[in-house]
Design a protein around this motif. Sequence first.
Motif, short mmCIF file in Angstrom:
data_model
loop_
_atom_site.label_atom_id
_atom_site.label_comp_id
_atom_site.label_asym_id
_atom_site.label_seq_id
_atom_site.Cartn_x
_atom_site.Cartn_y
_atom_site.Cartn_z
N LEU A 513 59.34 70.95 29.20
CA LEU A 513 57.98 70.86 29.75
C LEU A 513 57.81 71.91 30.84
CD1 LEU A 513 57.66 66.97 30.01
CD2 LEU A 513 56.45 68.46 28.41
N TYR A 514 58.57 71.76 31.91
CA TYR A 514 58.60 72.76 32.98
C TYR A 514 60.03 72.83 33.48
CZ TYR A 514 57.95 68.46 35.72
OH TYR A 514 58.07 67.20 36.25
N LYS A 515 60.31 73.58 34.52
CA LYS A 515 61.69 73.81 34.96
C LYS A 515 62.45 72.50 35.16
CE LYS A 515 64.43 76.34 38.41
NZ LYS A 515 65.48 75.37 38.49
N ASP A 516 63.54 72.36 34.41
CA ASP A 516 64.46 71.21 34.49
C ASP A 516 63.82 69.89 34.04
OD1 ASP A 516 66.44 72.87 35.42
OD2 ASP A 516 66.09 72.42 37.53
N ALA A 517 62.66 69.96 33.41
CA ALA A 517 61.97 68.74 32.96
C ALA A 517 61.72 68.82 31.45
CB ALA A 517 60.65 68.55 33.70
N PHE A 518 62.01 67.70 30.75
CA PHE A 518 61.91 67.67 29.29
C PHE A 518 61.20 66.40 28.84
CE2 PHE A 518 65.32 70.52 30.22
CZ PHE A 518 65.40 71.42 29.17
N ASN A 519 60.59 66.52 27.66
CA ASN A 519 59.98 65.36 27.00
C ASN A 519 61.04 64.67 26.16
OD1 ASN A 519 58.54 63.53 25.43
ND2 ASN A 519 56.83 64.92 25.06
N TYR A 520 61.39 63.44 26.55
CA TYR A 520 62.44 62.68 25.86
C TYR A 520 61.79 61.45 25.24
CZ TYR A 520 66.52 59.54 25.41
OH TYR A 520 67.48 58.68 24.95
N SER A 521 61.38 61.55 23.98
CA SER A 521 60.71 60.45 23.27
C SER A 521 59.53 59.92 24.08
CB SER A 521 61.70 59.32 22.99
OG SER A 521 62.74 59.76 22.17
N SER A 522 58.71 60.85 24.60
CA SER A 522 57.50 60.56 25.38
C SER A 522 57.80 60.00 26.78
CB SER A 522 56.57 59.60 24.63
OG SER A 522 56.09 60.19 23.46
N ASP A 523 59.05 60.08 27.22
CA ASP A 523 59.40 59.78 28.60
C ASP A 523 59.86 61.08 29.27
OD1 ASP A 523 59.01 56.96 28.77
OD2 ASP A 523 60.80 56.67 27.55
N THR A 528 68.83 67.26 37.67
CA THR A 528 68.92 67.52 39.12
C THR A 528 70.02 68.54 39.39
OG1 THR A 528 70.40 65.59 39.34
CG2 THR A 528 68.06 65.25 39.78
N ARG A 529 69.82 69.32 40.45
CA ARG A 529 70.75 70.38 40.82
C ARG A 529 71.18 70.21 42.27
NH1 ARG A 529 70.33 74.97 37.21
NH2 ARG A 529 68.63 74.69 35.68
N ASP A 530 72.32 70.78 42.59
CA ASP A 530 72.76 70.79 43.99
C ASP A 530 72.24 72.05 44.67
OD1 ASP A 530 74.37 72.88 43.13
OD2 ASP A 530 76.24 71.72 43.19
N ASN A 531 72.67 72.28 45.89
CA ASN A 531 72.19 73.44 46.66
C ASN A 531 72.60 74.77 46.04
OD1 ASN A 531 70.95 71.78 48.54
ND2 ASN A 531 72.77 71.68 49.86
N ASN A 532 73.61 74.74 45.20
CA ASN A 532 74.07 75.95 44.54
C ASN A 532 73.46 76.12 43.15
OD1 ASN A 532 75.84 76.68 46.70
ND2 ASN A 532 77.29 75.13 45.96
N GLU A 533 72.42 75.32 42.86
CA GLU A 533 71.71 75.37 41.58
C GLU A 533 72.57 74.91 40.40
OE1 GLU A 533 68.29 76.24 40.68
OE2 GLU A 533 68.28 75.58 42.76
N LYS A 534 73.62 74.18 40.69
CA LYS A 534 74.46 73.63 39.63
C LYS A 534 73.92 72.26 39.22
CE LYS A 534 79.21 72.25 38.58
NZ LYS A 534 80.59 72.08 39.12
N ILE A 535 73.81 72.00 37.93
CA ILE A 535 73.27 70.73 37.44
C ILE A 535 74.28 69.62 37.73
CG2 ILE A 535 72.59 69.42 35.39
CD1 ILE A 535 71.43 72.03 34.27
N ILE A 536 73.81 68.55 38.38
CA ILE A 536 74.71 67.46 38.77
C ILE A 536 74.30 66.10 38.20
CG2 ILE A 536 75.46 68.58 40.90
CD1 ILE A 536 73.41 66.84 42.41
N GLY A 537 73.16 66.05 37.50
CA GLY A 537 72.74 64.77 36.95
C GLY A 537 71.43 64.86 36.20
N LEU A 538 71.00 63.72 35.66
CA LEU A 538 69.68 63.63 35.03
C LEU A 538 69.07 62.27 35.35
CD1 LEU A 538 69.72 61.67 32.26
CD2 LEU A 538 70.96 63.63 31.35
N LYS A 539 67.77 62.18 35.14
CA LYS A 539 67.03 60.97 35.52
C LYS A 539 66.00 60.65 34.44
CE LYS A 539 64.49 59.18 39.56
NZ LYS A 539 63.95 59.58 40.88
N ILE A 540 65.97 59.39 33.99
CA ILE A 540 64.98 58.91 33.01
C ILE A 540 64.48 57.55 33.49
CG2 ILE A 540 64.47 58.52 30.57
CD1 ILE A 540 67.24 59.67 29.92
#
Length: 548
Positions: A513-523, A528-540
Amino acid sequence: MNITRTALILLTLLPTFGFCQNLDSQVDKIYQVKDNAPGISILISKGEKILLEKQYGISNLDYDIPITNKTVFDIGSIAKQFTAYAILLLEKQGKISIKEPAYKYIYNLPRYQKGNPTIEQLLNQTSGIKEVDGIAGMADLTKNDLLTQSQMINFITKITSLNFKPGEYFQYTNSNYILLADIITKVSGKPFAEFMQEDVFEPFGMENTIKKSSSYTIIKNRAIGYIEDEGDFYKTHLHAFIYNGDGQVLTTPKDIFKWHLGLQKVKIQHPELYKKMHTKAKLNNGNIIDYGLGVEFETHNNYQAFGFDGMILGGFVSKYLYFPDLDMMFFTTQNTFDSDFEEQFFQLVDLYIPNNNFNNQAKNNEREKKVKLSKKQLKLYEGSYLFTGSDVESIKINTIQLKNDELTVFTTDGDEITKLKPIGNHQFMFNDKLVIFDLKYDRKSYKYYDSENELPWLFKEYNPTTYNEKQLKEFEGQYFNADFQISKKVKLLDGILFVFGRNGAWKNDIEPLYKDAFNYSSDLLTFTRDNNEKIIGLKIKGIVFEKV
């Protein structure tokens, strides 16, 4: 009610009441059930007299068992009326007060930053507590999995934020009534099903009503739920749902009639309890909503009415509606999921209740007249807008463009949805709904008001993002949620990102959808990233998964 008005109403209704016996054929025309198909059971009453009791169709297609007046149906959310009454009964007994905070009886309920909901706010659906249904899905559970009260409470109490400050908006959720069931168990000292049986159903004489508390319980004369797909019927019965408070009650139309008559006795014997239950709730801003304590209010043919609807994907649809001015009650229940049930229901009502021209109190809700804006002014509102969804609504995307000097709303595929009609002060009409724009210099947005008393949908201007394969591979990994002990695996296959669940048994593709955001079955799924722009998790849906 004054004598003149009463006389006029009676004169209007006399022809209908006088020919009730001739309405059977007209009812048959409304409910034309095919051979070997699920059906419906109907009961209509006036005062203490049953005017009509009819059944159509099959309760169990495996064994070709017809629906009779003894067939029991899952009535879905109509069960919330019983839960609300049970809470008020405990209050009448001096064991609780609905003004108390809910956390007093649910010890693991979070202390929310936006405020602590009261028992009353659970009852009138203004608590702000998030809907639990989608959370169960995020936990890899389906309608065929066992869902218990403790599981549902765990889901609800692990979400530590509210959708809004308690009392600020109306938002219907099952979570509120699941929590109320735990309060009833705590205060009464009895299991919920036992309390409902002994203190609600039996005193009302409801001999064929049961709160389902086990997926193994034998329930005599039970109808099976179905859904139709291209002319064929399939079982969708929710045998494994055994949690409490919001549904899972099976009953007959005759027992609903007993419940209805019992409430009329409560009105006389315990007027304060009845009044609390049947008084429209008020929001913090003073707005009155069409919801009481387990009671929904509506108007039909210019008559005030109240009752409740029940619609579940397990294949059952029910509606109970009472017109107090006429002392008439209508109840229908069916064992197939049908979105057109309400149209049929009111066709049935119209056979018995003509339009009341003597009580036309409909308010004129016409908005301000359309104002004229220049092309330059209209172009300020153009853009692509995204509503990132909520716990009760899915993601919605649209594009607003100027077309033939009118602001027009399009789908992402370019199909026209509607035209926005300006009414002044950044306000437009989206069909019959109000939208209000905020033209911030950095990011435009608008709020869509499905109802003035419900939380508006916030659409924000956005720029769609695309990724190359190298960028998509950055999101790959295993993600784990400790609260629910579940994991999600994200993997790139043939240039498409997939999320795997249930130990790899399921997979869903996700669209950017936009930066670091995705459409997951309409949700909305966000990384999420840390201060070094490393991906550390996701949220639904408010559930956080840490990358492991």
